[in-house]
Design an enzyme around this catalytic site. Structure first.
Site, PDB file in Angstrom:
ATOM      1  N   PRO A   2       0.864  -1.195   0.234  1.00 14.81           N
ATOM      2  CA  PRO A   2      -0.031  -0.066  -0.123  1.00 14.81           C
ATOM      3  C   PRO A   2       0.930   1.194   0.066  1.00 14.81           C
ATOM      4  CG  PRO A   2      -0.921  -1.617   1.618  1.00 14.81           C
ATOM      5  CD  PRO A   2       0.463  -2.057   1.223  1.00 14.81           C
ATOM      6  N   GLU A   3       0.585   2.139  -0.944  1.00 17.46           N
ATOM      7  CA  GLU A   3       1.375   3.497  -1.031  1.00 17.46           C
ATOM      8  C   GLU A   3       0.431   4.646  -0.518  1.00 17.46           C
ATOM      9  OE1 GLU A   3       3.128   3.789  -4.797  1.00 17.46           O
ATOM     10  OE2 GLU A   3       3.962   1.796  -4.975  1.00 17.46           O
TER      11      GLU A   3
END
Length: 275
Positions: A2-3
């Site tokens: 996840p960014e």
């Protein structure tokens, strides 16, 4: 992994459900994450009220009266919200490691199959946490501008792509969004950082902000096990112009998209459109 857009999407999903609420209990089923969960977390949080819920880089910060809970989603982590009476509260999955329960029956659940994430208690303010104190500016803030980026890149001889992914330069520009931004700005990922002009820095800043804002608007990307607080996947991956498009035609010129490893991460680019 996840960014920033995925983490921001998660923040916006959980904040309305926990802000101002009092903790009634904590269940730790698996405390061996990237760093151990504090064994006394239940006693520490009992009776405390959530004062704020924010984000710094890829970290979620839940602020209480006596400190903060710092949460990182790692490679495959997610946070889910369950409201009072939801039967799933009493039926945890084997990868549901931590529950924070509130007095109105709401439950915030940390789920992480790979256990590379973190749920850390810190008795102090977020700015002084060792994981946060040396981070660069937020990419969507006014502090991240063309003049700043040019000065940060000017002394760097390494390639511009890993430079943009360096949290000391700017936080949250992960691999997907670095690839997309460089393509849209017409800058090759191979270009030495100190060879990016002031004018190109202005274009890069504008592009990075636009790409991240659009990713947040569409709920982030579907990255392996990533889902938001409602259990739904993001949709930004449907708008990729270069990332993951190896050997497919460039959306601008029709030439095949190339793929190489730069700084130990995959770089996707068009040799014709990016110089």
């Amino acid at each position: 992994m996840p960014e920033l857009p995925e983490v921001e999407t998660t923040l916006r999903g959980i904040r309305p459900h926990i802000s101002g609420k009092q903790v009634s209990g904590v269940a730790i089923r698996q405390g061996k994450l990237r760093w151990p969960v504090h064994p006394d977390l239940a006693q520490i949080l009992a009776g405390q009220t959530v004062k704020d819920c924010t984000r710094r880089a890829k970290y979620l910060i839940i602020t209480f009266e006596t400190g903060i809970l710092l949460i990182h989603l790692g490679m495959s982590g997610s946070l889910r919200i369950f409201t009072a009476g939801d039967e799933r509260v009493g039926q945890p999955d084997k990868h549901d490691h931590v529950d924070i329960c509130f007095s109105d029956g709401t439950v915030l659940r940390y789920h992480d199959p790979r256990r590379f994430g973190a749920v850390l208690w810190y008795e102090g303010i977020a700015e002084y946490h060792p994981l946060l104190e040396k981070l660069g500016p937020e990419p969507l803030s006014d502090d991240f501008n063309a003049a700043y980026l040019y000065q940060k890149l000017k002394p760097l001889k390494r390639s511009v792509k890993p430079a943009l992914m360096d949290n000391a330069v700017v936080v949250g520009v992960g691999n997907i969004y670095a690839n997309e931004s460089l393509f849209k700005a017409g800058v090759s990922p191979h270009r030495p950082a100190n060879k990016v002009s002031k004018k190109e820095c202005a274009v890069l800043v504008e592009t990075i902000k636009a790409v991240l804002a659009r990713a947040i608007e569409t709920g982030g990307s579907t990255l392996r096990d990533f889902v938001n607080s409602d259990g739904k996947s993001g949709y930004f991956q449907q708008e990729y112009t270069v990332y993951g498009r190896h050997n497919k035609p460039c959306v601008n010129c029709g030439q095949l998209i190339l793929k190489e490893t730069i700084g130990q991460r995959s770089a996707f680019y068009c040799a014709y459109c990016q110089k």
